[in-house]
Enzyme design. Sequence first.
Site, short mmCIF file in Angstrom:
data_model
loop_
_atom_site.label_atom_id
_atom_site.label_comp_id
_atom_site.label_asym_id
_atom_site.label_seq_id
_atom_site.Cartn_x
_atom_site.Cartn_y
_atom_site.Cartn_z
N ASP A 125 -27.35 47.47 -20.69
CA ASP A 125 -27.32 48.91 -20.39
C ASP A 125 -26.97 49.63 -21.69
O ASP A 125 -26.83 48.99 -22.73
CB ASP A 125 -26.29 49.20 -19.29
N ASP A 136 -24.05 52.37 -23.10
CA ASP A 136 -22.79 53.04 -22.76
C ASP A 136 -22.51 54.18 -23.72
O ASP A 136 -22.52 53.97 -24.95
CB ASP A 136 -21.63 52.03 -22.83
N ASP A 147 -24.53 54.23 -18.80
CA ASP A 147 -23.21 54.65 -18.34
C ASP A 147 -22.74 55.81 -19.21
O ASP A 147 -22.77 55.72 -20.44
CB ASP A 147 -22.18 53.50 -18.48
P1 UTP Z 1 -20.67 46.49 -20.54
O1 UTP Z 1 -20.57 45.80 -19.21
O2 UTP Z 1 -21.71 47.52 -20.68
O3 UTP Z 1 -20.83 45.34 -21.62
O4 UTP Z 1 -19.25 47.12 -20.80
P2 UTP Z 1 -21.40 45.39 -23.11
O5 UTP Z 1 -20.36 44.77 -23.96
O6 UTP Z 1 -21.87 46.75 -23.46
O7 UTP Z 1 -22.60 44.38 -23.06
P3 UTP Z 1 -24.08 44.63 -22.45
O8 UTP Z 1 -25.00 44.47 -23.59
O9 UTP Z 1 -24.15 45.98 -21.84
O10 UTP Z 1 -24.25 43.54 -21.44
C1 UTP Z 1 -18.84 47.67 -22.03
C2 UTP Z 1 -17.36 47.78 -22.07
O11 UTP Z 1 -16.93 48.82 -21.22
C3 UTP Z 1 -15.83 48.41 -20.47
C4 UTP Z 1 -15.99 46.92 -20.32
O12 UTP Z 1 -14.74 46.31 -20.16
C5 UTP Z 1 -16.66 46.51 -21.60
O13 UTP Z 1 -15.68 46.13 -22.55
N1 UTP Z 1 -15.84 49.08 -19.16
C6 UTP Z 1 -16.94 49.01 -18.37
C7 UTP Z 1 -14.74 49.77 -18.77
O14 UTP Z 1 -13.75 49.85 -19.51
N2 UTP Z 1 -14.74 50.39 -17.54
C8 UTP Z 1 -15.80 50.32 -16.72
O15 UTP Z 1 -15.76 50.92 -15.61
C9 UTP Z 1 -16.94 49.62 -17.14
MN MN Z 2 -23.17 47.91 -22.16
#
Ligand code: UTP
Ligand code: MN
Length: 498
Positions: free
Chosen positions: A331, A333, A422
Site C-alpha cells: 500500500d 502510507d 492510508d
Molecule cells: P504497513 O502495514 O503499510 O507496512 O505499515 P509497510 O512497512 O509500509 O510495508 P508494505 O510495503 O506496505 O507492506 C507501515 C507502518 O505503519 C504502522 C505499522 O506499524 C508499520 O510500521 N501502522 C500501521 C500504525 O502505526 N498504525 C496503523 O493503524 C497501521
Molecule cells: Mn505500507
Amino acid sequence: MFCPGLPLARKRLRAVETRVQSHAEVKFQDIRLYLVEKKMGSSRRNFLTHLARSKGFCVEDVLSNEVTHVVSEDHQASALWAWLKGRGLKDPLKTQVLDISWFTDSMGAGKPVAVESRHLILDTLPILQDSTPTPVTVSQYACQRRTTLENHNKIFTDAFEVLAENYEFNEIAGQCLAFRRAASVLKSLPWVVERLRAVQDMPWLGDHTQGVIKEILQCGRAFEVEKILSDERYQTLKLFTSVFGVGPKTAEKWYRRGLRSFTDVLAEPSIHLNRMQQSGFLHHGDISMAVSKAEAQALGNIIEEVARAITPAGRLTLTGGFSRGKEFGHDVDFILTTPELGMEEPLLLAVIDRLKQQGILLFCDYHASSFDMGKLPCHRFEAMDHFAKGFLILRLEGSQVEGQELQRAEGDNRGWRAVRVDLVSPPMDRYAFAVLGWTGSRQFERDLRKFARVERKMLLDNHMLYDKTKKQFLEANDEKDIFAHLGLEYTEPWQRNA
Ligand code: UTP
Ligand code: MN
C-alpha cells in the site's frame, strides 16, 4: 561422454577416468550421483552403478564438485564428512549427502525422489568442532541494529516468515513472534550465514530456529516449511487473508465452513461481506499486485495537489515502507497535516471529499480522531492509533505515473489500476511521533517501544513519549529528538528494515 555441460578439457580428462554412459541414456540432467565405496564394497558399488545408469541416472565414478548427490551406506556421519572434505569438495554444503535409502527409493520410483529428513546424513562437524567466533555482538533490540533492504539471508528469513505466518494462523502468538524476531536478527547481518556456529550466540535464535537454519544449510530447504507450504489449510488462509478486510479470524471461519476458494465464498448465500470486504474482492487483482515507487510518488503528487488547493499550509509526507527505501509496497502510507492545530482533521475530510469529486475515490473507511491528550499516557499498546485516518482505495491512471508503465496483470489494458492508500492526520505537535510510528518496520517499532519501556522506563507510541520516572511528557519536533530522548543513536529510515 556421459554427462553434458562440462568444459571440454575436463570432459576429455573425465572420459579416460570413467566408463562411458551415452548422453541419451541420461534422463535426469540436473543430478549427478556419487556412490561412496566405503562400507558398500566395490562389487555392490558396481552393481548399484549399473542399476542407476540403466534407469537413466548419471553416476560419476570420481568425486568432484559436479556431484550433486553423494550416496553412502556409512552411517558414521562425522567420519564420512571428514572423508568428503578431505577429498577436496569445494562446497560440501551444496552437495546432498544421502543415506542409501534415498537411492533405493529413487530406484524403486524410477526417478530421483524428493529428499526428506530421513534420507540425510547430517554433518555434525560445523556444530561440534567449528571454532569460528561470532564476529559481532548483535543487540536484542531491532532499534539498536542497522537493517538495510539488502538481506543476505533471505533463504532463512523467507522460511521463518512462513513459519511465523502459520503460527499466526494457529493463534500461537509466542512462536509467531519468536520467528519474526529471529528473521529480524538475520536481516541485520551484513554477511551470509554459512554455518550454524555463526549464529549460535545471537539473540532470539533458539533451538527451533537453529534447527531450521541447520536443515537449510545442509539441504537447501526445511521440511517443516515445505510441509506448511503444501498444506491446504495454510494455502486457503493465505488466499483469504490476501483480501482487503479479511483477517485471520474471518479466514479461519470460512475455512471451517468448508470454503476453499473465492468462488466458494462468493457463492455462499449465508456469508455477508462487509463494505471493506466487498471492495476487497472487487479490486483484489489490483490490490494484490505490488505498488511501485513511481506509482506511490504519482499518488503523492495527486493528494498533495488536492491538499494545497484546500490550504497552502497543507503538508504531505510519504511514510511506511517507501520511506525506508522499498521499491515496492502493498500500500502507500501518507501523513497529512497542517501547522494550524485542530485543522488537520477538517483538512483530511476535505481532501477525501475532493478525491471523491474527482472520481478517484473507489473506497474509504474513515476513522474520526479519538485523540485526547488528556487521556495520555496510555499504558497498554493499541494496534491502531487515535489520529483521524482513512483507509482508502484510489484509482490511479497510467498517464499519471512518470516514466513507467502501471503495475498490472498480463493482458490487462484498462489504463488504470486500484491502489490501497492510508492517509493519517495527526496534529502538528504530534507529527514526529506519528512519522516515527508509521515509518516502521513493524519489528523496529515493536522493539523501539520495548526498549523505551524496559531500558528507559518510558512509554512510547504513535502519539507521545512519556518518562515514567520524571512523570512528564517529552516533546519532539522531529524523529531525531525522540531518539535523543531515548538515548539511542539516530537510525535513518532506510536502516529500519528490521
Ligand atoms: P504497513 O502495514 O503499510 O507496512 O505499515 P509497510 O512497512 O509500509 O510495508 P508494505 O510495503 O506496505 O507492506 C507501515 C507502518 O505503519 C504502522 C505499522 O506499524 C508499520 O510500521 N501502522 C500501521 C500504525 O502505526 N498504525 C496503523 O493503524 C497501521
Ligand atoms: Mn505500507
